[in-house]
Design an enzyme around this catalytic site. Sequence first.
Site, PDB file in Angstrom:
ATOM      1  N   LYS A   1      35.071 -59.013  -9.688  1.00  0.00           N
ATOM      2  CA  LYS A   1      35.124 -57.570 -10.010  1.00  0.00           C
ATOM      3  C   LYS A   1      33.855 -56.873 -10.270  1.00  0.00           C
ATOM      4  O   LYS A   1      33.237 -56.008 -10.052  1.00  0.00           O
ATOM      5  CB  LYS A   1      36.048 -57.433 -11.410  1.00  0.00           C
ATOM      6  CG  LYS A   1      37.317 -58.206 -11.450  1.00  0.00           C
ATOM      7  CD  LYS A   1      37.872 -57.967 -10.181  1.00  0.00           C
ATOM      8  CE  LYS A   1      39.715 -57.940  -9.907  1.00  0.00           C
ATOM      9  NZ  LYS A   1      39.986 -58.128  -8.831  1.00  0.00           N
TER      10      LYS A   1
ATOM     11  N   ASP B   1      33.370 -50.455  -3.941  1.00  0.00           N
ATOM     12  CA  ASP B   1      34.880 -50.404  -3.436  1.00  0.00           C
ATOM     13  C   ASP B   1      36.019 -49.401  -3.250  1.00  0.00           C
ATOM     14  O   ASP B   1      37.350 -49.017  -2.581  1.00  0.00           O
ATOM     15  CB  ASP B   1      35.871 -51.921  -4.209  1.00  0.00           C
ATOM     16  CG  ASP B   1      35.223 -52.848  -5.224  1.00  0.00           C
ATOM     17  OD1 ASP B   1      33.822 -53.071  -4.355  1.00  0.00           O
ATOM     18  OD2 ASP B   1      35.607 -53.658  -5.727  1.00  0.00           O
TER      19      ASP B   1
ATOM     20  N   GLU C   1      34.668 -55.589  -2.646  1.00  0.00           N
ATOM     21  CA  GLU C   1      34.954 -56.599  -3.058  1.00  0.00           C
ATOM     22  C   GLU C   1      35.642 -57.473  -2.265  1.00  0.00           C
ATOM     23  O   GLU C   1      36.715 -57.283  -1.263  1.00  0.00           O
ATOM     24  CB  GLU C   1      36.195 -56.466  -3.945  1.00  0.00           C
ATOM     25  CG  GLU C   1      36.679 -57.660  -4.554  1.00  0.00           C
ATOM     26  CD  GLU C   1      38.193 -57.339  -5.746  1.00  0.00           C
ATOM     27  OE1 GLU C   1      38.522 -56.058  -6.265  1.00  0.00           O
ATOM     28  OE2 GLU C   1      38.692 -58.626  -6.088  1.00  0.00           O
TER      29      GLU C   1
ATOM     30  N   LYS D   1      31.010 -59.037  -2.829  1.00  0.00           N
ATOM     31  CA  LYS D   1      30.757 -58.871  -3.946  1.00  0.00           C
ATOM     32  C   LYS D   1      32.274 -59.833  -4.450  1.00  0.00           C
ATOM     33  O   LYS D   1      33.319 -59.491  -4.209  1.00  0.00           O
ATOM     34  CB  LYS D   1      30.623 -58.681  -5.417  1.00  0.00           C
ATOM     35  CG  LYS D   1      31.629 -57.373  -5.452  1.00  0.00           C
ATOM     36  CD  LYS D   1      31.542 -56.214  -6.490  1.00  0.00           C
ATOM     37  CE  LYS D   1      32.539 -55.221  -6.490  1.00  0.00           C
ATOM     38  NZ  LYS D   1      33.759 -55.481  -6.798  1.00  0.00           N
TER      39      LYS D   1
ATOM     40  N   VAL E   1      35.966 -47.211  -7.188  1.00  0.00           N
ATOM     41  CA  VAL E   1      37.486 -47.970  -7.509  1.00  0.00           C
ATOM     42  C   VAL E   1      37.390 -49.185  -8.661  1.00  0.00           C
ATOM     43  O   VAL E   1      36.941 -49.627  -7.418  1.00  0.00           O
ATOM     44  CB  VAL E   1      38.412 -46.948  -7.007  1.00  0.00           C
ATOM     45  CG1 VAL E   1      38.798 -46.004  -6.827  1.00  0.00           C
ATOM     46  CG2 VAL E   1      38.181 -47.945  -5.600  1.00  0.00           C
TER      47      VAL E   1
ATOM     48  N   CYS F   1      36.416 -52.316 -11.799  1.00  0.00           N
ATOM     49  CA  CYS F   1      35.790 -53.172 -10.484  1.00  0.00           C
ATOM     50  C   CYS F   1      34.525 -52.142 -11.346  1.00  0.00           C
ATOM     51  O   CYS F   1      33.800 -52.655 -11.975  1.00  0.00           O
ATOM     52  CB  CYS F   1      35.712 -53.292  -9.688  1.00  0.00           C
ATOM     53  SG  CYS F   1      36.839 -54.801  -8.708  1.00  0.00           S
TER      54      CYS F   1
END
Lengths: 193, 193
Positions: free
Chosen positions: B133, B25, B73, B130, B158, B163
């Site tokens: 998380k 992420d 994400e 995704k 991060v 996540c």
Amino acid sequence: MATISAQLYEYELPEASNVALVGIDMQRDFLEPGGFGDALGNDVLRLQAIVPTLKRLIERFRAKELPIIHTIECHQPDMSDCPPSKIKRGKGDLKIGDPGPMGRILIKGEPGNGIIPELAPIAGEFVIYKPGKGAFYATNLELILKEQNITHLFITGVTTEVCVQTTMREANDRGYECLMVEDCTESYFPEFK
Amino acid sequence: MATISAQLYEYELPEASNVALVGIDMQRDFLEPGGFGDALGNDVLRLQAIVPTLKRLIERFRAKELPIIHTIECHQPDMSDCPPSKIKRGKGDLKIGDPGPMGRILIKGEPGNGIIPELAPIAGEFVIYKPGKGAFYATNLELILKEQNITHLFITGVTTEVCVQTTMREANDRGYECLMVEDCTESYFPEFK
């Protein structure tokens, strides 16, 4: 609609009975003196402290005929469901599958692997045998929740920062409304709770 | 076999190239001034600090032709993959799908949703979109790892306690040998890293 004061958000509970109680890994080996957790040098009395509170909560759910789901962390006796990475990482001398004070460590059916008698499941309650820390991984938990139309989970059990938190993260990703019941979860390490 | 000094265990790396780098992420909305994270009042400079280090690690993996997996994400533009519980829980005024400073919040394809240019994936690298998380939930990550014979994961990105940790927990349950690269992960909150 009832609202329960909680962090980070107020927890809104629907009137309909779409809520289940999840009791995570309240197993003899983690909670009883003379078990696996004790043998590792952990203070099991910390965990024992939540038993009466959780018992009362379970009884409330039983009285209202709401679903109760117990989980048990375990592997098959042949350990076919246990990845090598986990076997290797046993702390100290006791690894998964080794003979421990109350039977083979984390093996299904061993005396220490069962739920403590005070909280033993009764007929009609669900028991999830889980090979991971998370209760959704490689289990039928999600199927059960969908079949029972469960949308809200009261999450309890041990230990807070391991199996409880992992399961709650999995549940959040899947869209379940989760309430961690603070006085029904505990860790061997106060700072982690 | 190489061994890397790590906690809680020494990390043993096989000679064979069964290791992948996972960058979690590293998205503009989380890392750039003027993005979603910034708009929520977070100090994005904390996260920026790991970019040069992670870039060097990515370049090492590229030089050795080892697999690199980036995660993003996001949700589909119609938000069909976003549970109501998550939409409801946006902090402050900005919720998932709302127009934000760099496009709709957490929606695939929006400018802020992409990976920061410094770490942009190149041809041959994997990108996992995704909805949760955890990077294993509702994605093809596990399939990719199996097809590539990957057994070891270097986990970076991060934020550490959300996540990154959720993904590492999922990976551990699935038997992957994980190394969290401490100077390639960061949180908005120092105490959580």
